[in-house]
Design a protein around this motif. Structure first.
Motif, PDB file in Angstrom:
ATOM      1  N   THR A  26      -2.979   8.601   6.817  1.00  0.00           N
ATOM      2  CA  THR A  26      -3.388   7.328   6.259  1.00  0.00           C
ATOM      3  C   THR A  26      -2.505   6.213   6.812  1.00  0.00           C
ATOM      4  O   THR A  26      -1.462   6.467   7.426  1.00  0.00           O
ATOM      5  N   GLY A  27      -2.907   4.986   6.566  1.00  0.00           N
ATOM      6  CA  GLY A  27      -2.097   3.850   7.006  1.00  0.00           C
ATOM      7  C   GLY A  27      -0.731   3.816   6.356  1.00  0.00           C
ATOM      8  O   GLY A  27       0.209   3.212   6.888  1.00  0.00           O
ATOM      9  N   PHE A  28      -0.603   4.455   5.186  1.00  0.00           N
ATOM     10  CA  PHE A  28       0.670   4.452   4.463  1.00  0.00           C
ATOM     11  C   PHE A  28       1.558   5.633   4.864  1.00  0.00           C
ATOM     12  O   PHE A  28       2.684   5.747   4.373  1.00  0.00           O
ATOM     13  N   HIS A  29       1.063   6.504   5.752  1.00  0.00           N
ATOM     14  CA  HIS A  29       1.799   7.714   6.110  1.00  0.00           C
ATOM     15  C   HIS A  29       3.194   7.435   6.675  1.00  0.00           C
ATOM     16  O   HIS A  29       4.144   8.175   6.363  1.00  0.00           O
ATOM     17  N   PRO A  30       3.382   6.384   7.506  1.00  0.00           N
ATOM     18  CA  PRO A  30       4.748   6.132   7.987  1.00  0.00           C
ATOM     19  C   PRO A  30       5.756   5.933   6.861  1.00  0.00           C
ATOM     20  O   PRO A  30       6.937   6.265   7.016  1.00  0.00           O
ATOM     21  N   ARG A  31       5.304   5.417   5.720  1.00  0.00           N
ATOM     22  CA  ARG A  31       6.223   5.195   4.600  1.00  0.00           C
ATOM     23  C   ARG A  31       6.344   6.441   3.718  1.00  0.00           C
ATOM     24  O   ARG A  31       7.436   6.819   3.307  1.00  0.00           O
ATOM     25  N   THR A  32       5.239   7.105   3.434  1.00  0.00           N
ATOM     26  CA  THR A  32       5.307   8.289   2.569  1.00  0.00           C
ATOM     27  C   THR A  32       6.019   9.448   3.273  1.00  0.00           C
ATOM     28  O   THR A  32       6.825  10.151   2.660  1.00  0.00           O
ATOM     29  N   SER A  33       5.746   9.650   4.571  1.00  0.00           N
ATOM     30  CA  SER A  33       6.357  10.770   5.297  1.00  0.00           C
ATOM     31  C   SER A  33       7.854  10.566   5.488  1.00  0.00           C
ATOM     32  O   SER A  33       8.592  11.537   5.703  1.00  0.00           O
ATOM     33  N   ALA A  34       8.327   9.322   5.414  1.00  0.00           N
ATOM     34  CA  ALA A  34       9.771   9.075   5.513  1.00  0.00           C
ATOM     35  C   ALA A  34      10.499   9.509   4.249  1.00  0.00           C
ATOM     36  O   ALA A  34      11.725   9.672   4.258  1.00  0.00           O
ATOM     37  N   MET A  45       1.020   5.200  -5.498  1.00  0.00           N
ATOM     38  CA  MET A  45       0.470   6.416  -4.890  1.00  0.00           C
ATOM     39  C   MET A  45      -0.586   6.068  -3.853  1.00  0.00           C
ATOM     40  O   MET A  45      -1.335   5.095  -4.000  1.00  0.00           O
ATOM     41  N   ASP A  46      -0.618   6.864  -2.805  1.00  0.00           N
ATOM     42  CA  ASP A  46      -1.569   6.683  -1.708  1.00  0.00           C
ATOM     43  C   ASP A  46      -2.876   7.383  -2.071  1.00  0.00           C
ATOM     44  O   ASP A  46      -2.908   8.601  -2.242  1.00  0.00           O
ATOM     45  N   LEU A  47      -3.959   6.620  -2.190  1.00  0.00           N
ATOM     46  CA  LEU A  47      -5.279   7.180  -2.498  1.00  0.00           C
ATOM     47  C   LEU A  47      -6.284   6.860  -1.392  1.00  0.00           C
ATOM     48  O   LEU A  47      -7.485   6.811  -1.626  1.00  0.00           O
ATOM     49  N   SER A  48      -5.773   6.665  -0.172  1.00  0.00           N
ATOM     50  CA  SER A  48      -6.640   6.273   0.942  1.00  0.00           C
ATOM     51  C   SER A  48      -7.761   7.251   1.257  1.00  0.00           C
ATOM     52  O   SER A  48      -8.798   6.827   1.787  1.00  0.00           O
ATOM     53  N   SER A 100     -16.700   2.635   5.347  1.00  0.00           N
ATOM     54  CA  SER A 100     -15.575   1.744   5.633  1.00  0.00           C
ATOM     55  C   SER A 100     -14.230   2.388   5.295  1.00  0.00           C
ATOM     56  O   SER A 100     -13.224   1.686   5.170  1.00  0.00           O
ATOM     57  N   THR A 101     -14.209   3.711   5.167  1.00  0.00           N
ATOM     58  CA  THR A 101     -12.968   4.398   4.822  1.00  0.00           C
ATOM     59  C   THR A 101     -11.863   4.068   5.813  1.00  0.00           C
ATOM     60  O   THR A 101     -10.703   3.867   5.433  1.00  0.00           O
ATOM     61  N   ASP A 102     -12.198   4.019   7.103  1.00  0.00           N
ATOM     62  CA  ASP A 102     -11.183   3.749   8.123  1.00  0.00           C
ATOM     63  C   ASP A 102     -10.789   2.276   8.180  1.00  0.00           C
ATOM     64  O   ASP A 102      -9.878   1.902   8.936  1.00  0.00           O
ATOM     65  N   ASP A 103     -11.454   1.431   7.403  1.00  0.00           N
ATOM     66  CA  ASP A 103     -11.124   0.006   7.371  1.00  0.00           C
ATOM     67  C   ASP A 103     -10.383  -0.386   6.100  1.00  0.00           C
ATOM     68  O   ASP A 103      -9.816  -1.477   6.028  1.00  0.00           O
ATOM     69  N   LEU A 104     -10.430   0.491   5.101  1.00  0.00           N
ATOM     70  CA  LEU A 104      -9.848   0.172   3.799  1.00  0.00           C
ATOM     71  C   LEU A 104      -9.021   1.352   3.309  1.00  0.00           C
ATOM     72  O   LEU A 104      -9.566   2.351   2.832  1.00  0.00           O
ATOM     73  N   HIS A 105      -7.710   1.252   3.481  1.00  0.00           N
ATOM     74  CA  HIS A 105      -6.826   2.229   2.861  1.00  0.00           C
ATOM     75  C   HIS A 105      -6.223   1.594   1.614  1.00  0.00           C
ATOM     76  O   HIS A 105      -6.077   0.370   1.537  1.00  0.00           O
ATOM     77  N   ASN A 106      -5.920   2.421   0.636  1.00  0.00           N
ATOM     78  CA  ASN A 106      -5.555   1.849  -0.658  1.00  0.00           C
ATOM     79  C   ASN A 106      -4.437   2.615  -1.333  1.00  0.00           C
ATOM     80  O   ASN A 106      -4.311   3.829  -1.190  1.00  0.00           O
TER      81      ASN A 106
END
Length: 779
Positions: free
Chosen positions: A404-412, A448-451, A538-544
């Motif tokens: 997901t777009g938030f993966h760089p932050r969650t995986s850290a 929480m990442d729900l993308s 639009s899943t690939d356009d909207l991560h949440n």
């Protein structure tokens, strides 16, 4: 007298019987290259509608040759040029392939096909007058979060004038990189090969439904005179799985309990580590004397190595579909693998490997038709994403697990990732864990990442009519800026999915659900009803991310800005949303909704994936003084069970109606217009058989999904979800119960073991267990 023809078996996903027909996919923002010969025909198909296509036509020497396809350029090739400038999906491969012809993609022209008003299923056919290379690009759409229309994939169908292959002759998939070894294991044979530490091994099922036994031995230990190969029992014991898969439980071990290989990718997800590679004895006992077998084939390959031959080799049986049934019987069926499916392994040490193409033609192990297997070995310098493949339909192209777009932050913050709905999501965070994350949400705030939730834009003059015909809620009563939770049912009243509908404008809606198939089903209903509407994923356009907890409003009020024409963020009511920005009028565009899945006051922020890290950072910075913590799937499960919130595959499936799933309130009483499942739901409402109830268990043992619930010897219900509630200090469960035992206060027992030998006393209680009147999310 005419003889009625027998119905043919449906085997979607296997090699098509027409060798002259080839199907390709053009991903949005990317391009696909196809070489055509004289009189070949290519059909460009816009399955979802509203998607532009760009065709660049080249001669084999790299010159423009649009006339060779009977057309002429009309615009710049924006997709090709962007691949050169900024890279993209498959950019390096495409640019390198075109560069070999002498073509410069940075100067490419194209003929444009389709536009934003093209109806779903539109197609255009071209015929090649001579040899040409056709590059088809699918341009990106406009940012959805700013009101744009998302892009979608295109489909190419090539009809060959002279097929390049014979009937049922497969085409190997493109290599994942430049292989060091690239060889075929012929049907009913085996081959040995050596792999160095860090290298990658790709075992490919070429034609589909073919087993491949795999052996690997530690080369350093062989040098020391010790034979140490893959051990299925050690692997199952250490990994807790029948067979390893990408993610946390990914390694195969030897009987010294040291890892030999790691599973990096698996496009099948169905294998065997229970039995031996097939043996001479197996065929002899079946009456087939002298039948070729994998164990003897392996022995024949072991000559150069100091490995003792065996009558039966304990192998890892890739693509072999076996299981133990409820009666503890070992059962075999046809493999799930399709042409081109593969397993990608990484060597943990230097290895001696053997791969077979299983010869069994007397049982379903190879679908009664043994075929070949292909093996590729890639250098250790290559990098491949960890992934599991999923297909939205059996004949769809597999999609690999993404970040997901938030993966760089969650995986850290954690390495504890699991595959969920096609994406990697954290299960829990380092130095926290599920219980600490849970309390952060209940007492302060959590993010929480729900993308992975699937988003679909429903657009056009008949958008409202489509949703009115497919959702159980009365969509016509939905106001702009309002969200409604609804069910989506089939003709029998079973739930296909639950989700939320956002109304952005009179003819613009967004459906957020859990299943990728939702979009396909909505398009099918639109076609059935003859509606003018576009359903664009639009899943690939909207991560949440969801920001939930008592402090969520105060935290987000510091970072979310709304224009005067929008409802101010602090004033958003439950199930309302605003178009917003981060920090100010020039900030990152957002959709901020007062929705959630925790039972607390909470919000969700939707943004473009490229902006996700910045959104995460801003929320964390504003939330740190308030004790904001990240939250993973384990804690989320505890929260949602306490709040009585349902989950697909647990509380419902397509055999369970909304009343049985505990969300009967989503079926609008007296909804005048027809909708899918309306009649069936009216009958089910009038004649209920089961309903969702809450259970409170005595003692400290938890109930799990699928546990039977009894009164005496008879089963009267089944546990759908269970957890230990930290705030209630009790074990609780959601249960689908026969209505005769659904009254609050009814005493039942949760069955363990076989359901009879061990019982946990339980009582039917009111649910939601936590805040049953939902005062907190309404606050």
């Amino acid at each position: 007298m005419a003889v009625a023809s027998r119905p043919r078996l449906r085997v979607p996903g296997l090699l098509p019987s027409d060798p002259a027909r080839e199907i390709y996919r053009v991903r949005r923002g990317a391009a696909t290259v196809v070489a055509l010969r004289p009189d070949d025909r290519i059909t460009v198909r816009d399955l979802d509608g509203g998607q532009r296509a760009e065709l660049t036509v080249l001669a084999p020497d790299g010159r423009d040759d649009f006339a060779g396809l009977g057309t002429a350029p009309t615009a710049r090739a924006t997709v090709l040029r962007s691949l050169v400038e900024r890279g993209g999906d498959g950019a390096e491969t495409i640019v390198a392939r075109l560069a070999r012809t002498g073509f410069d993609p940075s100067e490419a022209a194209a003929v444009e096909v389709f536009d934003r008003f093209t109806p779903p299923g539109a197609e255009q056919v071209f015929r090649a007058e001579r040899e040409v290379i056709v590059v088809v690009g699918a341009p990106q759409g406009e940012p959805v979060v700013e009101g744009g229309i998302p892009a979608s994939d295109l489909q190419l169908e090539v009809r060959r004038a002279e097929p390049a292959r014979g009937p049922l002759e497969p085409a190997l998939p493109e290599p994942l990189a430049e292989p060091r070894l690239d060889f075929q294991v012929d049907r009913a044979s085996a081959l040995a090969y050596e792999v160095r530490a860090g290298e990658f091994i790709q075992v490919i099922d070429v034609r589909g439904r073919q087993c491949s036994d795999f052996l690997a031995f530690s080369a350093p230990k062989l040098q020391d005179g010790k034979e140490r190969g893959l051990d299925a029992t050690a692997t199952r014991s250490l990994m807790g799985n029948a067979y390893p898969s990408p993610g946390l439980c990914s390694k195969f071990f030897d009987h010294d309990l040291e890892p030999l290989v790691e599973v990096v990718r698996d496009t099948v997800g169905r294998h065997d580590t229970f039995g031996l590679a097939c043996t001479r004895k197996y065929y002899e006992d079946m009456g087939y004397f002298g039948h070729v077998n994998c164990s003897d084939n392996f022995n024949a390959q072991l000559g150069p190595y100091t490995i003792e031959p065996r009558t039966g080799w304990p192998a890892i049986n890739f693509f072999f579909n076996t299981a133990f049934d409820a009666h503890n019987l070992y059962v075999v069926d046809e493999p799930w693998s399709r042409p081109g499916d593969y397993v990608l392994l990484r060597a943990m040490t230097d290895l001696v490997c053997l791969s077979s193409a299983c010869p069994s033609d007397i049982d379903p192990a190879n679908a009664w038709n043994p075929t070949e297997v292909h093996v590729r070995v890639y250098p250790a310098k290559e990098r491949f994403s960890a992934a599991i493949a999923h297909r939205v339909t059996p004949d769809a192209e597999p999609k690999l697990t993404r970040e997901t777009g938030f993966h760089p932050r969650t995986s850290a913050r954690t390495g504890r990732m699991t595959e969920y709905n096609g994406y990697w999501l954290p299960t829990a965070y380092d130095n926290l864990g599920a219980v600490a994350e849970y309390w952060a949400c209940r007492e302060r705030a959590a993010i929480m990442d729900l993308s992975p939730l699937r988003k679909f834009e429903i657009l056009g003059p008949d958008a409202e009519a489509l949703l009115q015909a497919t959702m159980t809620r009365d969509i016509r009563r939905l106001a702009d800026g309002q969200v409604v939770y609804t069910a989506m049912c089939n003709e029998t009243g079973g739930m296909l999915d639950d989700g939320t509908v956002f109304r952005l404008a009179p003819d613009n809606f967004r459906f957020v659900g859990g299943c990728e198939y939702d979009g396909i089903w909505l398009r099918e209903q639109a076609e059935r009803l003859g509606l003018r509407v576009w359903v664009k994923e639009s899943t690939d356009d909207l991560h949440n991310v969801a920001v939930q907890g008592p402090a969520s409003r105060e935290i987000l009020s510091r970072v979310v800005w709304t224009a005067p024409a929008q409802t101010p963020f602090p004033e958003l009511k439950w199930f309302r949303f605003s178009v917003a920005r981060l920090h100010g009028p020039q900030g990152i565009p957002l959709i901020a909704s007062r929705t959630g899945y925790s039972g607390e006051l909470g919000y969700e922020l939707f943004c473009h994936p490229q902006d996700a890290p910045a959104v995460w950072d801003a929320v964390m910075e504003a939330g740190t003084p308030h004790g904001l913590q990240p939250l993973g799937l384990d804690a989320l499960d505890m929260l949602r069970i306490e709040a009585g919130l349902i989950f697909a595959g647990y509380e419902f499936d397509d055999q369970v109606d909304p009343f049985e799933a505990g969300i009967g309130f989503t079926v609008t009483p007296g909804k005048e217009e027809d909708f899918v499942g309306k009649e069936a739901l009216a009958q089910r409402r009038a004649h209920p058989q089961r309903t969702l109830v809450g259970l409170e268990l005595q003692g400290n043992e938890t109930a799990g999904h699928g546990d039977c619930v009894h009164v005496g010897r008879s089963q009267v219900g089944v546990v759908t979800s269970g957890t230990r509630s930290p705030i209630l200090k009790k074990n609780i469960a959601l249960c689908r119960m026969a209505i005769q035992y659904a009254e609050i206060g009814t005493e039942v027992e949760v069955g363990k073991l076989d359901g009879q030998q061990k019982r946990i006393p339980a009582t039917v209680v009111r649910y939601p267990f936590y805040d049953p009147d939902k005062t907190r999310p309404r606050s």
